[in-house]
Structures are given as structure tokens and as C-alpha cells.
Enzyme design. Structure first.
Site, PDB file in Angstrom:
ATOM      1  N   LYS A  54       0.830  -1.209   0.000  1.00  0.00           N
ATOM      2  CA  LYS A  54       0.000   0.000   0.000  1.00  0.00           C
ATOM      3  C   LYS A  54       0.863   1.257   0.000  1.00  0.00           C
ATOM      4  CE  LYS A  54      -3.731  -2.511   2.241  1.00  0.00           C
ATOM      5  NZ  LYS A  54      -4.325  -2.952   3.512  1.00  0.00           N
ATOM      6  N   GLN A  98      -4.337  -1.326   9.816  1.00  0.00           N
ATOM      7  CA  GLN A  98      -4.336  -2.675   9.266  1.00  0.00           C
ATOM      8  C   GLN A  98      -4.958  -3.671  10.251  1.00  0.00           C
ATOM      9  OE1 GLN A  98      -3.332  -3.579   6.120  1.00  0.00           O
ATOM     10  NE2 GLN A  98      -4.104  -5.613   6.590  1.00  0.00           N
ATOM     11  N   ASP A 121     -10.871   2.847   4.224  1.00  0.00           N
ATOM     12  CA  ASP A 121     -11.360   1.472   4.132  1.00  0.00           C
ATOM     13  C   ASP A 121     -12.882   1.420   4.217  1.00  0.00           C
ATOM     14  OD1 ASP A 121      -9.725  -0.640   3.521  1.00  0.00           O
ATOM     15  OD2 ASP A 121      -9.022  -0.981   5.567  1.00  0.00           O
TER      16      ASP A 121
END
Length: 294
Positions: A54, A98, A121
Site C-alpha cells: 500500500k 491494518q 477502508d
């Protein structure tokens, strides 16, 4: 019939090129550089790879990329304080914590603190509610990638029967909402669904996201249907090695479907680039600019 493969890598490359152009325009016209902050707690090898990829992608697009790596023993309070600091940082437009997190840190507590405007997200309750009401700017990355693949592969999905197998907050539920918003007729299936094979055979669009290797058999697929396989399962292979397979028995389904995503190289290839797309959209929105049409 042999299905046409939906090449997620090729579609991701096209989206990446558009994002590079739009990032350069925002910088040239407004002095705006999208900023992505990633937070990793602990040393899970798979998570380290995901976060590294990422960050590399963000830098390749011209974004500002900031990474915070906390120890496995970090407390929930430490993580929440870091998220609050990133919320307040005007150079950060997207925050990705994460998952999964160590057991001492509640994922929901992190999501409750995370600024929804920076939630790239799209997992916060606010962004889930905006999606439900049809007003979301930030959409969960893998479902968003699925919709891009469907649009570019088969065009409009209005009137088609779509089946989503799996009802997770990360994929199943947002995928169903996005398909409904595109005027497909949507069914959600799960572990309690009766005669799942027969339900699958009615679907023009069959989406499998249950985490069970090759669970959906080829004869469950309606001839000519579009199959989106979201599963990523590592299974034993020859000579003591392992391989990745999806939730669909690919070798069987490819003989009946009209279009199908491979694993790897299908919808999963869209996830990271859609995260970057969300970061760019968030940057523009936070700066009071029109949302880029990427």
C-alpha cells in the site's frame, strides 16, 4: 463454452494511470498532495506485506505516504491516541489501520475513533450508514473494485439477478448494497441458506465471498453468468508446496460462466488501487474541492 477471464490486474493498471493524472492535476492546480497514513500493530507477516504494498503504491501515484509501526504489545490507548493525532493532521487525508489487530485492541474501538472523512477502508459506522442511504463518497475497497470490473466487463447490471454469498461487513453487505444501488435484483446467501446450489443457478451475477476453498462448484453456475470470486485461500499443492485458490471451483466454473475472475489476479488486484482512489477522493473532499470522477 469457456468463460472470458476478467483481468483485475489490467483494470487496476488503467485506474492507476487515471489516478496518477488526477494526482498531478490536484498538485498543479491546488497545491494538494493526497496523504495516506498506515498503522500496523505487531509483526504479522501477511499484514506487513499488505501495508508495504500500500505504501509503495501510494508513493508511485505521487501521494505522501506515512507509516506507523507499533509493537505487538501496544495498548489500545496508544493506538487510539495515534489515530486521533492522524485525524488532526491536515496533511493526512486517508488513514488505514491494518486489521486484524492484537487481541488487547478492540477493532470497533478504533473504528469509533477514526474520522469517517479519512476512513479510506470505509469501515466506520458512519460510512456504512452513508452507503445504506446512497450518499457514500468512500466505499469499501474490494466491493468498489468489483463494481468497476462489472461495469467495464458487462456494462449495466440493472435488472440482472445477483447473488452474494457471504454477509461480512468488509465485503458481503457493502457489495449487496452497491449492486442494489445499480438496480440489480440482489439475494444474499449464507451458511443458513437452503439449497444454495439451486439459488446459485438462478444468478446472472454470482459473487462468492465465504472463505471456503472451491466451495462453489461448476454445476452451480448458470450458463453464461458472470462469476466474481473474492476468496483467497491457500491450500496444499504438489511437492509440499501451496497455492492460492478462490471460493469457486475455477476449472469447473470456467466451462459454464460467461465471464469469471481468476484467483489470483481478479478482484483482489483492484483492492489496493481502490484504496488509493478513496484517498484521492477524501483529499479533494477535505479540501472542499469537487470529488474527482475516477
Amino acid at each position: 463454452m469457456t468463460a472470458a477471464l476478467i483481468d483485475g490486474k489490467a483494470h487496476a493498471a488503467k485506474l492507476k494511470a487515471r489516478l496518477i493524472e488526477e494526482t498531478a492535476r490536484l498538485k498543479a492546480e491546488h497545491g494538494l498532495v493526497p496523504g495516506l497514513a498506515t498503522v500496523l500493530v505487531g509483526n504479522d507477516p501477511a499484514s506487513e506485506v499488505y501495508v508495504r504494498n500500500k505504501n509503495k503504491t501510494a508513493e508511485a501515484l505521487g501521494f505522501k505516504s506515512v507509516h506507523h509501526h507499533l509493537a505487538e504489545t501496544a495498548s489500545e490507548a496508544e493506538v487510539l491516541d495515534l489515530v486521533r493525532a492522524l485525524n488532526a493532521d491536515p496533511s493526512v487525508h486517508g488513514i488505514l489501520v491494518q486489521m486484524p489487530l492484537p487481541k488487547q485492541i478492540r477493532e470497533q474501538a478504533v473504528l469509533d475513533v477514526l474520522d469517517p472523512a479519512k476512513d479510506v477502508d470505509a469501515l466506520t459506522p458512519t460510512n456504512a450508514g452513508l452507503l445504506l442511504s446512497g450518499r457514500a463518497k468512500l466505499v469499501s475497497c474490494t466491493p468498489a473494485g468489483m463494481m468497476i470490473l462489472l461495469k467495464e466487463t458487462i456494462g449495466a447490471v440493472a435488472g440482472l439477478e445477483a447473488l452474494v454469498i457471504g454477509r461480512s461487513l468488509l465485503f458481503g453487505k457493502p457489495a449487496a448494497l452497491l449492486l442494489q444501488a445499480a438496480n440489480a435484483t440482489v439475494t444474499m446467501a449464507h451458511s443458513k441458506t437452503r439449497d444454495l446450489a439451486e439459488v446459485c443457478r438462478r444468478a446472472d451475477i454470482l459473487v462468492a465471498a465465504i472463505g471456503k476453498p472451491e466451495f462453489v462448484r461448476g454445476d452451480w453456475v448458470k450458463p453464461g453468468a458472470t462469476v466474481i470470486d473474492v476468496g483467497i485461500n491457500r491450500v496444499p499443492a504438489a511437492e509440499g508446496k501451496t497455492k492460492l485458490v478462490g471460493d469457486v471451483a475455477f476449472a469447473e466454473a470456467v466451462e459454464r460462466a460467461g465471464h469469471i475472475t481468476p484467483v489470483p489476479g481478479g478482484v483482489g488486484a483492484m483492492t489496493i488501487i481502490c484504496l488509493m482512489r478513496n484517498t484521492l477522493i477524501a483529499a479533494a473532499a477535505l479540501a472542499g474541492l469537487a470529488v474527482p470522477s475516477v
